[in-house]
Each structure stands twice: as structure tokens, then as C-alpha cells.
Design a protein around this motif. Structure first.
Motif, PDB file in Angstrom:
ATOM      1  N   PHE A 169       9.687   0.882  -2.449  1.00 42.58           N
ATOM      2  CA  PHE A 169       9.398  -0.545  -2.558  1.00 42.58           C
ATOM      3  C   PHE A 169       8.013  -0.777  -1.981  1.00 42.58           C
ATOM      4  O   PHE A 169       7.438   0.093  -1.303  1.00 42.58           O
ATOM      5  N   PHE A 170       7.441  -1.947  -2.260  1.00 44.92           N
ATOM      6  CA  PHE A 170       6.034  -2.193  -1.946  1.00 44.92           C
ATOM      7  C   PHE A 170       5.836  -3.556  -1.289  1.00 44.92           C
ATOM      8  O   PHE A 170       6.552  -4.510  -1.584  1.00 44.92           O
ATOM      9  N   LEU A 171       4.838  -3.610  -0.408  1.00 43.88           N
ATOM     10  CA  LEU A 171       4.419  -4.863   0.197  1.00 43.88           C
ATOM     11  C   LEU A 171       2.963  -5.122  -0.161  1.00 43.88           C
ATOM     12  O   LEU A 171       2.133  -4.212  -0.099  1.00 43.88           O
ATOM     13  N   ASP A 172       2.686  -6.354  -0.544  1.00 43.34           N
ATOM     14  CA  ASP A 172       1.313  -6.788  -0.807  1.00 43.34           C
ATOM     15  C   ASP A 172       0.956  -7.795   0.276  1.00 43.34           C
ATOM     16  O   ASP A 172       1.498  -8.904   0.311  1.00 43.34           O
ATOM     17  N   ILE A 173       0.065  -7.397   1.183  1.00 46.06           N
ATOM     18  CA  ILE A 173      -0.345  -8.249   2.292  1.00 46.06           C
ATOM     19  C   ILE A 173      -1.860  -8.433   2.237  1.00 46.06           C
ATOM     20  O   ILE A 173      -2.602  -7.446   2.345  1.00 46.06           O
ATOM     21  N   LEU A 174      -2.291  -9.659   2.021  1.00 46.83           N
ATOM     22  CA  LEU A 174      -3.727  -9.979   1.925  1.00 46.83           C
ATOM     23  C   LEU A 174      -4.424  -9.125   0.871  1.00 46.83           C
ATOM     24  O   LEU A 174      -5.575  -8.720   1.024  1.00 46.83           O
ATOM     25  N   GLY A 175      -3.712  -8.850  -0.211  1.00 46.48           N
ATOM     26  CA  GLY A 175      -4.296  -8.089  -1.307  1.00 46.48           C
ATOM     27  C   GLY A 175      -4.221  -6.590  -1.150  1.00 46.48           C
ATOM     28  O   GLY A 175      -4.617  -5.845  -2.046  1.00 46.48           O
ATOM     29  N   GLU A 176      -3.703  -6.115  -0.008  1.00 46.70           N
ATOM     30  CA  GLU A 176      -3.531  -4.674   0.203  1.00 46.70           C
ATOM     31  C   GLU A 176      -2.075  -4.298  -0.067  1.00 46.70           C
ATOM     32  O   GLU A 176      -1.167  -4.865   0.545  1.00 46.70           O
ATOM     33  N   GLU A 177      -1.869  -3.362  -0.963  1.00 48.54           N
ATOM     34  CA  GLU A 177      -0.501  -2.960  -1.298  1.00 48.54           C
ATOM     35  C   GLU A 177      -0.130  -1.693  -0.535  1.00 48.54           C
ATOM     36  O   GLU A 177      -0.892  -0.724  -0.499  1.00 48.54           O
TER      37      GLU A 177
END
Length: 279
Positions: A169-177
Motif C-alpha cells: 500500500f502507498f502513502l502520498d504526503i506532500l506529493g511524495e509517495e
């Protein structure tokens, strides 16, 4: 006869609409979730790199303090607790409480991640559990994200139980994945929160929902450990699990076919026969 057939068809139409209400509301709410995600991506896309870097640094300082204090967390579904203004301001680029996006490809989930775990938040997307690390990644962090399952109008984490060890699974935080690979799945009672503690040197994110389905007496904890993009590219993709959303779509299609057939038998055929008789 024609009037009776029309009334019968309308009753059938209403009945099938009621039967398919969960699918229709799910579809509408998925569009709403997509708009929230798109808004966040647009907002972070126009931020300059210096601003993003400053926001991330502030969040990382917060995480280091959490690691030093190790105060622990409470159950993610016990209701929102009093939070501080500093927490609310971190990773909040547009001021709407969205700190990022969580994507779980195997179960077709893409949700905005909000600050806190209030009932409103858990119905709108995924909530970040206050007291756990902010989801910036890095050694000595353990972010915890919660969401509901089994709601008639939203899928959310309903199919979280279909994940297995090795899934991504993935997290996108401030445009950083960032990529996380599931390395542990536990079922615990709400009071057991030891598995949510920060582990020095580890970069974890745990996804939480209630279980068993419809009973909700326990908590399902799906933990992922961060991996590099090189490892992610080498990880074979697993078959997509469609879960309840798949069956809702099948029911909708079958219902649409039934409506079409009923319309032909009850309205179109008698109308055509009447026309032929009139000719």
C-alpha cells in the motif's frame, strides 16, 4: 391492461432502485473521495519545494519528540480526543485537515487521510490516530490510520481483511509517495495497543478497522514496513481482490438487465401488438 403493466413496471423499478441503493450511494461517495484526493494533489502540486521541505521538517521534529516521549496511543475507534493546535497545523497545506492520501491497490482503495479519528472523519476517509507518528516516513516512526468498514454508503476499509503479508500500500504526503509492504496482520481487542507502538529504527504504518464484519468487537491491524522503490518494482503484483464492491456491481448489472427485460415484456411488446392490430 396497459395501465396495469405500467404500474407493475414502476413498482419493479422502485424495488430494484431500493435494492441497489448501496451501490448507487457507494458510487456517489467514491466520486466525492476522488474529488478530495484530486484537490489535495492539486494543492500540493502548486506548493514550492521550499515550503514542502519546511512542512516536512516540522512534522519530523514532532515525530522525534513522540519517539522520545513514547506516550502510546488509544483505540482508534474510541472517539476523537482533545488535540492541540500544533498537531492540527502540521501537514495541513490547504487548511482542510487532509494530511495525505492512502492507496491500497489490491482492494481498490484511495482515500484522503485526515487529522484525528472523529466519527465524521472515519466516515469521510481515513483518520490519522492522534499520538501516533505523522506519516512522513523515516526510522523511528509508526503512523496509524483508521477507517470504518461495513457502511452501506461507503466501502472505506471494508475489504481490509483481504490483504495478506507481502501486499503493498502507498502513502502520498506532500506529493511524495512512499511504499509499504504488509509484514504483520493481527486481530486484537480494542484495549490492546502494544502493536501500535513506535519501534526505534523501524518505519511502520498500520491500517486499522473493526472486525469481525458487522460485529466490530475487535480490531484488525494491518502493518506495513516501508520499502524502497527498487524493492517495490521487484515485488510481484498480487491479484486484485474486488470484495463487496464487485458483488454490488454484479447486482447492479443483473438488475439493469431485469429492468430492460421487464420493460420489453410489460410495455414494449403490448404496445407493438396494439400497433399491429391497429394497422
Amino acid at each position: 391492461m396497459k395501465k396495469r403493466n405500467m404500474i407493475l413496471f414502476l413498482f419493479l423499478l422502485v424495488g430494484l432502485f431500493i435494492l441497489n441503493y448501496p451501490f448507487i450511494s457507494q458510487w456517489i461517495n467514491r466520486r466525492s473521495e476522488s474529488r478530495a484526493v484530486e484537490s489535495y494533489e492539486k494543492q500540493t502540486g502548486i506548493l514550492d519545494e521550499e515550503k514542502k521541505s519546511a512542512m516536512k521538517q516540522e512534522a519530523e521534529i514532532y515525530n522525534r519528540e513522540l519517539l522520545e516521549k513514547q506516550t502510546g496511543v488509544t483505540d482508534g475507534f474510541s472517539g476523537d480526543i482533545q488535540r492541540d493546535n500544533r498537531y492540527e497545523s502540521l501537514l495541513n497545506p490547504s487548511g482542510d485537515g487532509i494530511m495525505g492520501i492512502v492507496r491500497i491497490p489490491k482492494i481498490q482503495v484511495q482515500l484522503p487521510v485526515y487529522h484525528g479519528t472523529s466519527e465524521k472523519v472515519l466516515k469521510e476517509g481515513a483518520g490519522h490516530l492522534y499520538g501516533s507518528s505523522l506519516p512522513t516516513g523515516g526510522a523511528g516512526t509508526h503512523a496509524v490510520l483508521s477507517s470504518h468498514r461495513g457502511l452501506p454508503s461507503k466501502t472505506l476499509f471494508t475489504d481490509l481483511d483481504q490483504l495478506t503479508e507481502g501486499d503493498l500500500f502507498f502513502l502520498d504526503i506532500l506529493g511524495e509517495e512512499m511504499a509499504y509492504r504488509v509484514d504483520q496482520i493481527l486481530t486484537v481487542v480494542p484495549e490492546e495497543t502494544e502493536a501500535l507502538e513506535i519501534v526505534p529504527g523501524k518505519d511502520y504504518v498500520t491500517l486499522i478497522t473493526c472486525t469481525p464484519y458487522g460485529i466490530n468487537s475487535h480490531r484488525l491491524l494491518v502493518r506495513g514496513e516501508r520499502i524502497s522503490w527498487e524493492e517495490k518494482d521487484k515485488t510481484p503484483e498480487k491479484e486484485t481482490a474486488y470484495g463487496i464492491w464487485k458483488w454490488m456491481k454484479i447486482l447492479f448489472v443483473v438488475s439493469a438487465v431485469i429492468i430492460l427485460a421487464a420493460g420489453i415484456l410489460l410495455i414494449a411488446v403490448p404496445f407493438m401488438k396494439k400497433r399491429r392490430g391497429g394497422d
